[in-house]
Design a protein around this motif. Structure first.
Motif, mmCIF file in Angstrom:
data_model
loop_
_atom_site.group_PDB
_atom_site.id
_atom_site.type_symbol
_atom_site.label_atom_id
_atom_site.label_comp_id
_atom_site.label_asym_id
_atom_site.label_seq_id
_atom_site.Cartn_x
_atom_site.Cartn_y
_atom_site.Cartn_z
ATOM 1 N N ASP A 245 0.816 -1.222 0.000
ATOM 2 C CA ASP A 245 0.000 0.000 0.000
ATOM 3 C C ASP A 245 0.849 1.270 0.000
ATOM 4 O OD1 ASP A 245 -2.400 -1.436 0.095
ATOM 5 O OD2 ASP A 245 -2.335 -1.566 2.274
ATOM 6 N N GLU A 246 2.083 1.182 -0.485
ATOM 7 C CA GLU A 246 2.952 2.360 -0.454
ATOM 8 C C GLU A 246 2.840 3.195 -1.721
ATOM 9 O OE1 GLU A 246 6.938 2.071 0.935
ATOM 10 O OE2 GLU A 246 6.487 0.369 2.243
ATOM 11 N N TYR A 247 2.877 2.538 -2.876
ATOM 12 C CA TYR A 247 2.757 3.301 -4.114
ATOM 13 C C TYR A 247 1.318 3.338 -4.604
ATOM 14 C CZ TYR A 247 3.781 5.069 -8.776
ATOM 15 O OH TYR A 247 3.809 5.820 -9.929
ATOM 16 N N ALA A 248 0.628 2.232 -4.448
ATOM 17 C CA ALA A 248 -0.781 2.148 -4.835
ATOM 18 C C ALA A 248 -1.519 1.294 -3.812
ATOM 19 C CB ALA A 248 -0.922 1.539 -6.231
ATOM 20 N N GLU A 249 -2.675 1.737 -3.428
ATOM 21 C CA GLU A 249 -3.457 0.998 -2.438
ATOM 22 C C GLU A 249 -3.858 -0.364 -3.001
ATOM 23 O OE1 GLU A 249 -7.233 1.772 0.586
ATOM 24 O OE2 GLU A 249 -6.808 3.174 -1.052
ATOM 25 N N GLY A 250 -3.746 -1.385 -2.145
ATOM 26 C CA GLY A 250 -4.124 -2.724 -2.568
ATOM 27 C C GLY A 250 -3.037 -3.485 -3.288
ATOM 28 N N MET A 251 -1.834 -2.920 -3.350
ATOM 29 C CA MET A 251 -0.722 -3.567 -4.040
ATOM 30 C C MET A 251 0.383 -3.923 -3.054
ATOM 31 S SD MET A 251 -1.754 -3.760 -7.093
ATOM 32 C CE MET A 251 -0.220 -4.461 -7.673
ATOM 33 N N ALA A 252 0.929 -5.124 -3.205
ATOM 34 C CA ALA A 252 2.072 -5.569 -2.416
ATOM 35 C C ALA A 252 3.258 -5.760 -3.350
ATOM 36 C CB ALA A 252 1.756 -6.869 -1.701
ATOM 37 N N GLU A 253 4.415 -5.286 -2.933
ATOM 38 C CA GLU A 253 5.612 -5.368 -3.779
ATOM 39 C C GLU A 253 6.789 -5.840 -2.950
ATOM 40 O OE1 GLU A 253 8.206 -2.561 -6.871
ATOM 41 O OE2 GLU A 253 6.622 -1.684 -5.646
ATOM 42 N N PHE A 254 7.584 -6.724 -3.538
ATOM 43 C CA PHE A 254 8.805 -7.222 -2.903
ATOM 44 C C PHE A 254 9.963 -6.982 -3.855
ATOM 45 C CE2 PHE A 254 5.233 -9.846 -1.522
ATOM 46 C CZ PHE A 254 5.266 -9.617 -0.152
ATOM 47 N N ALA A 255 11.092 -6.564 -3.325
ATOM 48 C CA ALA A 255 12.209 -6.188 -4.195
ATOM 49 C C ALA A 255 13.548 -6.445 -3.525
ATOM 50 C CB ALA A 255 12.104 -4.711 -4.576
ATOM 51 N N LEU A 256 14.566 -6.584 -4.368
ATOM 52 C CA LEU A 256 15.934 -6.797 -3.908
ATOM 53 C C LEU A 256 16.900 -6.021 -4.802
ATOM 54 C CD1 LEU A 256 15.823 -10.667 -3.424
ATOM 55 C CD2 LEU A 256 16.138 -8.992 -1.584
ATOM 56 N N PRO A 257 18.024 -5.591 -4.256
ATOM 57 C CA PRO A 257 19.034 -4.942 -5.112
ATOM 58 C C PRO A 257 19.805 -5.972 -5.923
ATOM 59 C CG PRO A 257 19.813 -5.086 -2.850
ATOM 60 C CD PRO A 257 18.399 -5.595 -2.842
ATOM 61 N N VAL A 258 20.185 -5.585 -7.129
ATOM 62 C CA VAL A 258 21.052 -6.406 -7.976
ATOM 63 C C VAL A 258 22.446 -5.797 -7.897
ATOM 64 C CG1 VAL A 258 21.538 -7.188 -10.328
ATOM 65 C CG2 VAL A 258 19.167 -7.056 -9.514
ATOM 66 N N PHE A 259 23.433 -6.604 -7.551
ATOM 67 C CA PHE A 259 24.789 -6.106 -7.355
ATOM 68 C C PHE A 259 25.694 -6.452 -8.533
ATOM 69 C CE2 PHE A 259 23.103 -6.555 -3.077
ATOM 70 C CZ PHE A 259 23.493 -5.366 -2.476
ATOM 71 N N GLY A 260 26.518 -5.483 -8.927
ATOM 72 C CA GLY A 260 27.551 -5.702 -9.921
ATOM 73 C C GLY A 260 28.904 -5.515 -9.271
ATOM 74 N N ARG A 261 29.930 -5.363 -10.067
ATOM 75 C CA ARG A 261 31.286 -5.210 -9.526
ATOM 76 C C ARG A 261 31.441 -3.963 -8.673
ATOM 77 N NH1 ARG A 261 35.493 -6.803 -14.417
ATOM 78 N NH2 ARG A 261 34.954 -9.029 -14.532
ATOM 79 N N SER A 262 30.723 -2.892 -9.041
ATOM 80 C CA SER A 262 30.899 -1.619 -8.346
ATOM 81 C C SER A 262 29.779 -1.313 -7.360
ATOM 82 C CB SER A 262 30.997 -0.486 -9.374
ATOM 83 O OG SER A 262 29.824 -0.445 -10.176
ATOM 84 N N GLY A 263 28.948 -2.287 -7.062
ATOM 85 C CA GLY A 263 27.855 -2.047 -6.119
ATOM 86 C C GLY A 263 26.504 -2.310 -6.765
ATOM 87 N N ILE A 264 25.486 -1.616 -6.295
ATOM 88 C CA ILE A 264 24.130 -1.819 -6.799
ATOM 89 C C ILE A 264 24.012 -1.258 -8.214
ATOM 90 C CG2 ILE A 264 21.694 -1.210 -6.480
ATOM 91 C CD1 ILE A 264 22.245 -1.140 -3.468
ATOM 92 N N VAL A 265 23.569 -2.093 -9.134
ATOM 93 C CA VAL A 265 23.395 -1.648 -10.519
ATOM 94 C C VAL A 265 21.923 -1.526 -10.902
ATOM 95 C CG1 VAL A 265 25.604 -2.566 -11.294
ATOM 96 C CG2 VAL A 265 23.571 -4.019 -11.390
ATOM 97 N N ALA A 266 21.047 -2.185 -10.148
ATOM 98 C CA ALA A 266 19.621 -2.171 -10.461
ATOM 99 C C ALA A 266 18.871 -2.812 -9.309
ATOM 100 C CB ALA A 266 19.348 -2.933 -11.758
ATOM 101 N N SER A 267 17.571 -2.948 -9.476
ATOM 102 C CA SER A 267 16.753 -3.698 -8.523
ATOM 103 C C SER A 267 15.839 -4.617 -9.313
ATOM 104 C CB SER A 267 15.918 -2.752 -7.653
ATOM 105 O OG SER A 267 14.974 -2.031 -8.433
ATOM 106 N N ILE A 268 15.396 -5.685 -8.682
ATOM 107 C CA ILE A 268 14.421 -6.584 -9.283
ATOM 108 C C ILE A 268 13.270 -6.716 -8.312
ATOM 109 C CG2 ILE A 268 15.636 -8.641 -8.409
ATOM 110 C CD1 ILE A 268 14.600 -10.124 -10.931
ATOM 111 N N ALA A 269 12.045 -6.667 -8.842
ATOM 112 C CA ALA A 269 10.868 -6.652 -7.981
ATOM 113 C C ALA A 269 9.728 -7.430 -8.597
ATOM 114 C CB ALA A 269 10.431 -5.204 -7.718
ATOM 115 N N VAL A 270 8.844 -7.902 -7.732
ATOM 116 C CA VAL A 270 7.577 -8.492 -8.168
ATOM 117 C C VAL A 270 6.473 -7.795 -7.389
ATOM 118 C CG1 VAL A 270 8.485 -10.737 -8.846
ATOM 119 C CG2 VAL A 270 7.784 -10.372 -6.473
ATOM 120 N N SER A 271 5.329 -7.604 -8.018
ATOM 121 C CA SER A 271 4.227 -6.911 -7.352
ATOM 122 C C SER A 271 2.891 -7.442 -7.835
ATOM 123 C CB SER A 271 4.317 -5.398 -7.603
ATOM 124 O OG SER A 271 4.224 -5.118 -8.993
ATOM 125 N N GLY A 272 1.889 -7.275 -6.985
ATOM 126 C CA GLY A 272 0.546 -7.713 -7.320
ATOM 127 C C GLY A 272 -0.355 -7.581 -6.115
#
Length: 250
Positions: free
Chosen positions: A194-221
């Motif tokens: 309920d943080e970005y849109a009411e009624g939605m749950a989202e889980f996410a993790l950072p994607v790490f490269g050689r120099s640190g975080i390069v992106a994130s990957i998430a699933v929501s519904g």
């Protein structure tokens, strides 16, 4: 029909300027860009100033607008082998979990969608490549802040307008963003309900490269049973680990 958003108009301006440059023809100044896109000149003036400030557009000494460093940086990121491989990871997550899966990158105080796939029946199937959302009240966004200190958060979010953005559980201060990060880091996954849109749950993790975080990957519904949530978290961790290993090798 609703009026075009600043985002859609800004993308239209950027797309038109880039297409002109790719065609090998003389570039547009702001006036000719307005004519080419059909956007009123005063609005083109304001939007191109913002795009220049974000380094997506560059204006040369002849006032011609061309693609800027930030545009080329994102274009280079999209060609990264690990990100190309992310498409299959996202498709697998989306189809097996029946959720929307996305990979995002940081763009200042925003999270930019680089890749996205929606499963059958996914509640938020509208996410598309190029979509931007607040970095502080989305799971994918907050995962990009995983290693930020409270001081770094304060600097990044100094000019953010929290009021009126996000769902009922969205953070309204930098301190609240930091508290949510501390909570999520303790359990090893970003959880945003309920943080970005009411009624939605989202889980996410950072994607790490050689120099640190390069992106994130998430699933929501839509919120799911505890059993299905555990399955989603397991699949998300495994996909993140594979992408991090690929990004670290490049």
């Amino acid at each position: 029909m609703s009026a075009p958003s600043s985002l859609s108009q800004g993308l239209a301006l950027l797309g038109s300027a880039v297409a002109r440059e790719q065609a090998g023809r003389s570039g547009y100044n702001a006036s000719r860009l307005a004519d080419a896109t059909g956007i009123e000149r005063s609005r083109v003036s304001r939007l191109t100033q913002e795009l220049r400030a974000l380094r997506f557009l560059h204006r040369d000494e002849d006032a011609v607008l061309r693609a800027g460093d930030a545009y080329f940086g994102i274009a280079a990121a999209l060609d990264a082998p690990w990100l190309k491989g992310a498409r299959q990871e996202l498709r697998t997550l989306a189809s097996t979990l029946r959720m929307t899966a996305r990979v995002c990158a940081a763009d200042g105080a925003a999270a930019l969608v680089l890749r996205a796939e929606a499963g059958i029946g996914a509640a938020d199937a509208s996410t598309r490549y190029g979509t931007v959302a607040p970095i502080w009240c989305t799971g994918a966004g907050r995962a990009l802040l995983w290693d930020h200190s409270s001081e770094q958060l304060a600097d990044l979010l100094r000019d953010v307008q929290f009021v009126g953005v996000g769902g009922p559980a969205a953070a309204r201060t930098t301190g609240e963003v930091h508290a949510l990060l501390e909570r999520d880091r303790a359990v090893g996954v970003i959880s945003a309900a309920d943080e970005y849109a009411e009624g939605m749950a989202e889980f996410a993790l950072p994607v790490f490269g050689r120099s640190g975080i390069v992106a994130s990957i998430a699933v929501s519904g839509a919120p799911q049973s505890s059993r299905r949530t555990r399955a989603a978290l397991t699949a998300l961790h495994e996909a993140r680990d594979r992408l991090s290993a690929s990004a670290s090798d490049q």
